[in-house]
Design a protein around this motif. Structure first.
Motif, PDB file in Angstrom:
ATOM      1  N   LEU A 115       0.846  -1.187   0.000  1.00  0.00           N
ATOM      2  CA  LEU A 115       0.000   0.000   0.000  1.00  0.00           C
ATOM      3  C   LEU A 115       0.886   1.243   0.000  1.00  0.00           C
ATOM      4  N   THR A 116       0.668   2.125  -0.955  1.00  0.00           N
ATOM      5  CA  THR A 116       1.393   3.397  -1.004  1.00  0.00           C
ATOM      6  C   THR A 116       0.400   4.530  -0.802  1.00  0.00           C
ATOM      7  N   LEU A 117       0.655   5.365   0.192  1.00  0.00           N
ATOM      8  CA  LEU A 117      -0.229   6.484   0.517  1.00  0.00           C
ATOM      9  C   LEU A 117       0.507   7.791   0.264  1.00  0.00           C
ATOM     10  N   THR A 118      -0.123   8.702  -0.451  1.00  0.00           N
ATOM     11  CA  THR A 118       0.520   9.983  -0.742  1.00  0.00           C
ATOM     12  C   THR A 118      -0.405  11.138  -0.370  1.00  0.00           C
ATOM     13  N   ILE A 161      10.653  10.763   1.296  1.00  0.00           N
ATOM     14  CA  ILE A 161      10.449  12.077   0.676  1.00  0.00           C
ATOM     15  C   ILE A 161      11.315  12.136  -0.570  1.00  0.00           C
ATOM     16  N   SER A 162      10.688  12.278  -1.710  1.00  0.00           N
ATOM     17  CA  SER A 162      11.417  12.361  -2.980  1.00  0.00           C
ATOM     18  C   SER A 162      11.117  13.706  -3.634  1.00  0.00           C
ATOM     19  N   GLN A 163      11.808  13.955  -4.743  1.00  0.00           N
ATOM     20  CA  GLN A 163      11.580  15.201  -5.471  1.00  0.00           C
ATOM     21  C   GLN A 163      11.861  14.973  -6.959  1.00  0.00           C
ATOM     22  N   SER A 164      10.802  14.923  -7.743  1.00  0.00           N
ATOM     23  CA  SER A 164      10.948  14.784  -9.189  1.00  0.00           C
ATOM     24  C   SER A 164      11.372  16.121  -9.785  1.00  0.00           C
ATOM     25  N   PHE A 173       8.038  19.188  -2.569  1.00  0.00           N
ATOM     26  CA  PHE A 173       8.551  17.856  -2.239  1.00  0.00           C
ATOM     27  C   PHE A 173       7.412  16.847  -2.378  1.00  0.00           C
ATOM     28  N   HIS A 174       7.785  15.559  -2.393  1.00  0.00           N
ATOM     29  CA  HIS A 174       6.785  14.502  -2.530  1.00  0.00           C
ATOM     30  C   HIS A 174       6.920  13.499  -1.371  1.00  0.00           C
ATOM     31  N   PRO A 175       6.305  13.804  -0.215  1.00  0.00           N
ATOM     32  CA  PRO A 175       6.323  12.841   0.896  1.00  0.00           C
ATOM     33  C   PRO A 175       5.279  11.750   0.693  1.00  0.00           C
ATOM     34  N   HIS A 176       5.616  10.533   1.023  1.00  0.00           N
ATOM     35  CA  HIS A 176       4.668   9.427   0.884  1.00  0.00           C
ATOM     36  C   HIS A 176       5.070   8.279   1.806  1.00  0.00           C
ATOM     37  N   ILE A 177       4.179   7.305   1.930  1.00  0.00           N
ATOM     38  CA  ILE A 177       4.371   6.176   2.837  1.00  0.00           C
ATOM     39  C   ILE A 177       4.216   4.874   2.063  1.00  0.00           C
ATOM     40  N   HIS A 178       5.214   3.995   2.177  1.00  0.00           N
ATOM     41  CA  HIS A 178       5.125   2.637   1.637  1.00  0.00           C
ATOM     42  C   HIS A 178       4.779   1.710   2.794  1.00  0.00           C
ATOM     43  N   CYS A 179       3.735   0.938   2.653  1.00  0.00           N
ATOM     44  CA  CYS A 179       3.282   0.092   3.756  1.00  0.00           C
ATOM     45  C   CYS A 179       3.086  -1.351   3.306  1.00  0.00           C
ATOM     46  N   ALA A 217      -5.298  14.521   0.722  1.00  0.00           N
ATOM     47  CA  ALA A 217      -4.797  13.236   0.235  1.00  0.00           C
ATOM     48  C   ALA A 217      -4.615  13.287  -1.270  1.00  0.00           C
ATOM     49  N   TYR A 218      -3.721  12.440  -1.763  1.00  0.00           N
ATOM     50  CA  TYR A 218      -3.514  12.382  -3.212  1.00  0.00           C
ATOM     51  C   TYR A 218      -3.721  10.937  -3.646  1.00  0.00           C
ATOM     52  N   GLN A 219      -2.915  10.444  -4.538  1.00  0.00           N
ATOM     53  CA  GLN A 219      -3.104   9.098  -5.066  1.00  0.00           C
ATOM     54  C   GLN A 219      -2.729   8.028  -4.043  1.00  0.00           C
ATOM     55  N   ILE A 220      -3.314   6.831  -4.219  1.00  0.00           N
ATOM     56  CA  ILE A 220      -2.873   5.662  -3.460  1.00  0.00           C
ATOM     57  C   ILE A 220      -2.672   4.514  -4.446  1.00  0.00           C
ATOM     58  N   GLU A 221      -1.825   3.586  -4.051  1.00  0.00           N
ATOM     59  CA  GLU A 221      -1.654   2.338  -4.796  1.00  0.00           C
ATOM     60  C   GLU A 221      -1.866   1.197  -3.829  1.00  0.00           C
ATOM     61  N   PHE A 222      -2.613   0.191  -4.259  1.00  0.00           N
ATOM     62  CA  PHE A 222      -2.886  -0.958  -3.410  1.00  0.00           C
ATOM     63  C   PHE A 222      -2.885  -2.204  -4.281  1.00  0.00           C
ATOM     64  N   LYS A 223      -1.895  -3.063  -4.075  1.00  0.00           N
ATOM     65  CA  LYS A 223      -1.819  -4.264  -4.915  1.00  0.00           C
ATOM     66  C   LYS A 223      -1.245  -5.444  -4.148  1.00  0.00           C
ATOM     67  N   LYS A 224      -1.712  -6.609  -4.560  1.00  0.00           N
ATOM     68  CA  LYS A 224      -1.269  -7.861  -3.966  1.00  0.00           C
ATOM     69  C   LYS A 224       0.169  -8.134  -4.397  1.00  0.00           C
TER      70      LYS A 224
END
Length: 361
Positions: A115-118, A161-164, A173-179, A217-224
């Motif tokens: 799960l990625t939360l941004t 925290i990344s920065q494109s 900046f682009h803070p996000h969480i990988h879970c 909140a922005y985009q999320i990704e959720f995959k098996k």
């Protein structure tokens, strides 16, 4: 200086010493940035990080595999250090893998999801507040998601925290969480390929959690998670690992990526360094947290499966490591010092425990 044990790590692609040397060379740009923003102490610590270290070379008792354990004299422990973040990343991977392995051995069945939360990219001047608020929103999310709670066995997450280039241009900046989520098998129906909670439901819950703290909140990704090479870091795989568990553990180790800093402006680098100072970037919960806490170093290293065959002393001078192989007598002296250090550390640990218990009386 007290020697500090680091994780046994496999030798793959490039030899171990060359790998460390490449990362030490890559640190030079970061050191220059610290000098430019007048952080001389951090520049000095990174300059001398891993300048001298012992590398214990091990051979697997039943195969041709080789691994190294590094014992540096000094480390800087800087989040932006290529060497320190590399070792921490590998160590996190192995600890996570072995915790998952132990759970399986205890007949705890699970499936893994990534799960990625941004959140909406904050402006650089608002990064500190946005980063802290994002973490509050995550605590709200994981604690109050009742539909998820029925299936959740354990979790582990890393903040990044990344920065494109686009974010850099926009002064963002682009803070996000990988879970990593470990869920009960009945969460997913392999026949219908349906999940008990949809991606849209995850998005709605994250949006509400963020909204509660007045952040967007922005985009999320959720995959098996599937056991494929896209997730498995081959540098960590020694032929004994379960590909499925390796795939799951790989998701859990997201570090700060020092390489992302190379093209960052000095102003943005300074902001990011200050924001992440003393900030915790990883956390865990549920059964996974309990199993991670149970681990001991010898179990993490699986030391009984390996035989020490050589000890190298590496000294960094004129932009390269000079490598010396210790003689048999030098090896015996070195190992005696390590055993003495372990005894002293164990004594200190037991003394502190006794003092703590007596203070409660």
């Amino acid at each position: 200086t007290t020697l500090k044990e680091e994780l046994i790590m496999p030798i793959k692609k490039t030899d171990y010493v060359s790998n460390i040397q490449n990362k030490k060379t890559a640190n030079k740009k970061t050191i220059d940035k610290y000098l430019s923003i007048e952080s001389e102490k951090k520049a000095f610590n990174m300059e001398y990080c891993f300048n001298q270290f012992y590398a214990e070379k091990y051979k697997h008792k039943t195969s041709e595999l080789e691994k190294f354990k590094s014992r540096p004299f000094t480390t800087c422990k800087n989040k932006f250090c290529h060497i320190c973040s590399y070792i921490k990343s590998k160590k996190t991977f192995v600890k996570s893998y072995l915790a998952l392995e132990k759970m399986k051995a205890d007949n705890i069945d699970f499936i893994g999801y990534h799960l990625t939360l941004t959140i909406k990219n904050p402006f650089t001047f608002d990064l500190s507040n946005s980063y802290d608020t994002m973490n509050k929103a995550f605590k709200n999310f994981i604690k109050n998601f009742k539909e998820l709670e029925k299936y959740l066995i354990g979790w582990q997450c890393g903040r990044e925290i990344s920065q494109s280039e686009a974010a850099k241009t926009n002064n963002e900046f682009h803070p996000h969480i990988h879970c990593l989520l470990l869920l009960k098998p009945d969460f997913y129906n392999p026949v219908s390929r349906n999940q008990k909670i949809t991606k849209n439901q995850f998005r709605d819950k994250w949006t509400k959690s963020c909204s509660f703290y007045n952040i967007e909140a922005y985009q999320i990704e959720f995959k098996k998670i599937k056991a494929n090479e896209d997730f498995i870091n081959l540098e960590n795989s020694d032929g004994e690992n379960d590909p499925f568990l390796s795939a799951i553990a790989e998701v859990s180790k997201y570090p700060t990526k020092p390489a992302d800093l190379q093209n960052m402006s000095l102003q943005h680098f300074d902001i990011l360094d200050k924001v992440l100072h003393n900030k915790r970037q990883s956390s865990s919960g549920g059964l996974l947290k309990q199993y991670l806490a149970k681990q001991k170093e010898d179990e993490i290293l699986h030391i009984d499966n390996w035989e020490l065959i050589e000890i190298l002393f590496c000294n960094y001078s004129t932009n390269k490591y000079n490598v010396k192989i210790l003689s048999k007598q030098q090896q015996e002296s070195y190992l005696s010092k390590i055993e003495l250090e372990k005894m002293i550390n164990e004594t200190i640990k037991n003394t502190r425990k006794i003092i703590k218990e007596q203070s409660k009386l």
